[in-house]
Scaffold this active site. Structure first.
Site, PDB file in Angstrom:
ATOM      1  N   GLU A   8       0.818  -1.214   0.000  1.00 41.42           N
ATOM      2  CA  GLU A   8       0.000   0.000   0.000  1.00 41.42           C
ATOM      3  C   GLU A   8       0.852   1.263   0.000  1.00 41.42           C
ATOM      4  OE1 GLU A   8      -3.380  -0.299   2.550  1.00 41.42           O
ATOM      5  OE2 GLU A   8      -3.398   1.828   3.034  1.00 41.42           O
ATOM      6  N   ASP A 113      -2.371  -2.903   3.604  1.00 41.60           N
ATOM      7  CA  ASP A 113      -2.725  -3.007   5.022  1.00 41.60           C
ATOM      8  C   ASP A 113      -3.943  -3.914   5.169  1.00 41.60           C
ATOM      9  OD1 ASP A 113      -0.812  -1.107   5.286  1.00 41.60           O
ATOM     10  OD2 ASP A 113      -2.147   0.515   5.925  1.00 41.60           O
ATOM     11  N   ASP A 115      -6.844  -3.882   6.423  1.00 44.05           N
ATOM     12  CA  ASP A 115      -8.075  -3.225   6.853  1.00 44.05           C
ATOM     13  C   ASP A 115      -8.962  -3.024   5.621  1.00 44.05           C
ATOM     14  OD1 ASP A 115      -6.884  -1.056   5.513  1.00 44.05           O
ATOM     15  OD2 ASP A 115      -6.134  -0.175   7.353  1.00 44.05           O
ATOM     16  N   TYR A 324       5.145   3.830  11.954  1.00 39.61           N
ATOM     17  CA  TYR A 324       4.031   4.369  11.173  1.00 39.61           C
ATOM     18  C   TYR A 324       3.041   5.100  12.093  1.00 39.61           C
ATOM     19  CZ  TYR A 324       0.463   4.510   7.603  1.00 39.61           C
ATOM     20  OH  TYR A 324      -0.460   4.935   6.699  1.00 39.61           O
TER      21      TYR A 324
END
Length: 607
Positions: A8, A113, A115, A324
């Site tokens: 990503e 990621d 999610d 992050y």
DNA sequence: GCAAGGTC
């Protein structure tokens, strides 16, 4: 077998390359400055790997030409207008890169990621790769932390992309565009004729409730009526030191009742100590740091706007100093390597000594919060840096001290409570002695100080030096701070960790909200324009007013249902659009009232 | 010219 891995963001591509290649890889530049392609062999699956990345979403949504222009249609038609999705301008070179790489690949492995948004970005990447090679095998790597074992496991046991999560995001994206465009065009066209407005009255499904919170608090403050109360105040001065006692009843709003009780106390003003309780107590160390907590702390303790804190953290992350900075996770992975990171901090002149004591046996595993986004660990320092200045230094220092505090022990103390009875009424006082400061030594943002009480013995009697009936009044709620607003938005599901700060900045930039300083503290107050809009919509009498968080919360809930396959994206979209259409129709019918409220508000444009 | 969500 050639496997194309797409992450990503570039940092993840780099991390997984380091782990999977064991450090032996070659690097190629791409036409996008910050994106590299990494090549290496992965003997574990007998494959040649190329790892690259995108930078978030590849596509953006818009209306077709028939509805693009503001004069092309009645804004209401936008709810049913088709929406197209295209590779955005900024993403063209990234698309070209993965197109070229996919042509010679047998398999696409998606490393976004884990999610909802990541799943959607994955679906965008898959679409591009299939365009380059129709029968490319598409797999998804599942990992919840950048830890060697997990990354290898993900590479060796890839799963399928979850279309349901991608669908949920797709539905929300389309919905948001339609709501934003319809209401923005409508209220701009209708209200612009009225007042000397600077530009468009842009609004959206997150901006509405965000502004709504600011206006609601402002109204609470404006409409506040102080209420008087009475209480009995008792104090004892002994050896020149005054001990204050609190009334167990707190305070009473009925003066007559308070006066009667006070008279009764005065009839026998001998106080007797009924109980002395001494019990150990702790002040808990803080939880591991999430984005929302960083923003709240940054606003409250460092006096930096939430957006500013996030921007600084982002920069420190890009320089390799912080992990992050966009995470909802407040628990560290059990395998997390704390000691290596603590060791790096031992050289610091300010907190190095403390880090050394952690190293020397004082380390205690951090508390575990309840949130885990399964994508990123809590925010922590990844390297020591000693030459920062200004706000960057302060943010880095906060994150580092917070991390060391998390790895330390709770502060330990003992609390003494002294209960007394005087004239039949109960009073008490408390004292605190801090025995071990522990994490407080590295975390000056928390205050916990000893305040001793004199020694009292059970059964001891004394004559108070003061026994008075005092009065006071309730105080108004304070205006909203940025930290309060972040909390409200987070609780109500308005925006995400990465966007909450952005939304706040937006309503300030659009002049719906003005920052007002009282001393050092910054408060948010609505402008006349902001009040006009929200009060206008509220007057129309929506039970689910656009200014309230409910509609957005329902969108969030519907997304969860789509993810769980209890609802299709079409049902979600249709149901939500029907609700917003209903709001729109009522607004249009009664907009005269918005205008009336707004007119007086809009004319003196600035506060 | 409209949004919110990613990230640079």
């Amino acid at each position: 077998m050639r496997v194309l891995c797409v992450a990503e963001k570039p940092s993840i591509a780099k991390s997984i390359t380091g782990i999977l290649s064991g450090g032996r890889f070659t690097t190629r530049n791409t036409r996008t400055n910050f994106i590299k392609n990494y090549d290496f062999d992965y003997p574990q699956t007998n494959a040649h790997f190329t790892v690259t990345a995108v930078a978030g979403h590849l596509t953006s949504h818009s209306f077709h030409d028939t509805h693009q222009s503001w004069n092309s249609c009645d804004p209401f038609e936008l709810f049913d207008a088709p929406v197209k999705s295209e590779i955005s301008k900024d993403a063209k070179t990234m698309e070209a890169n993965i197109l070229a790489e996919a042509r010679t690949a047998d398999m696409l492995m998606i490393w976004t990621d884990c999610d909802r948004e990541g799943e959607h970005i994955g679906s965008e990447i898959a679409r591009v790769c299939r365009k380059a090679k129709r029968n490319i095998i598409v797999k998804r790597a599942r990992f919840s932390a950048i830890i060697a074992q997990q990354i290898h496991n993900a590479a060796q046991h890839p799963v399928e992309l979850d279309q349901a999560q991608a669908d949920a995001v797709e539905a929300r994206t389309v919905l948001d565009l339609k709501i934003g465009a319809a209401f923005t065009r409508y209220q701009t066209k209708t209200l612009k004729a009225l007042a000397n407005l600077p530009g468009e009255l842009k609004i959206g499904p997150c901006q509405f409730p965000t502004l709504g919170f600011v206006v609601a608090r402002y109204n609470d403050v404006q409409g506040f009526i102080a209420e008087a109360f009475w209480y009995i105040y008792l104090a004892l001065t002994r050896n020149g030191e005054e001990t204050k006692f609190n009334w167990r009843r707190g305070h009473l709003f009925d003066m007559d009742v308070a006066a009667v009780i006070y008279q009764q106390v005065l009839s026998d003003v001998t106080a007797r100590v009924t109980k002395v309780t001494k019990k150990p107590t702790k002040k808990w160390k803080p939880l591991p740091l999430t984005t929302v907590e960083l923003q709240k702390a940054g606003s409250r303790l460092l006096r930096l706007a939430p957006k500013k804190v996030l921007d600084i953290a982002e920069k420190l992350y890009q320089q390799g100093f912080l992990s992050y900075p966009r995470t909802e996770t407040d628990q560290f992975d059990p395998q997390f390597d704390f000691m290596t990171l603590i060791n790096k901090q031992t050289v610091d002149p300010a907190w190095g000594q403390f880090a050394t004591t952690l190293q020397g046996g004082e380390f205690t595993p951090p508390r575990r919060g309840k949130n885990n986004d399964k994508a990123h660990p809590p925010i922590h320092p990844t390297a020591h840096v000693g030459n920062l200045a200004g706000d960057e230094k302060r943010v880095y220092e906060f994150v580092t001290r917070r991390f060391l505090a998390c790895c330390s022990k709770d502060a330990v103390g003992s609390q003494t409570t002294i209960d007394v009875v005087c004239g039949g009424e109960e009073f008490f006082t408390t004292g605190l002695i801090v025995h071990e400061r522990n994490y407080l030594d590295v975390y000056p943002y928390d205050k916990w100080v000893s305040h001793a009480v004199p020694d009292f013995a059970e059964g001891e009697e004394f004559r108070p030096s003061v026994c008075e009936l005092k009065d006071g009044e309730t105080s108004p709620p304070s205006l909203l701070t940025e930290a309060d607003l972040v909390t409200l938005m987070d609780k109500n599901g308005i925006g995400t960790d990465a966007t909450i700060a952005q939304h706040i900045e937006t309503i300030v930039q659009r002049e719906y909200v003005i920052e007002r300083f009282e001393g050092q503290v910054k408060y948010l107050v609505p402008s006349t324009l902001g009040i006009g809009l929200i009060e206008g919509y509220n007057q129309i009498g929506f039970d689910k007013s656009l200014s309230k968080p409910q509609l957005r919360r329902e969108t969030e809930r519907a997304m969860v249902q789509v993810c769980e396959r209890n609802k299709t994206k079409h049902d979600m979209l249709n149901q939500a659009i029907e609700q917003y259409k209903e709001m729109y129709i009522i607004a249009r019918r009664d907009f005269g009232r918005v205008i009336t409220v707004s007119q007086s508000r809009f004319l003196p444009y600035s506060i």
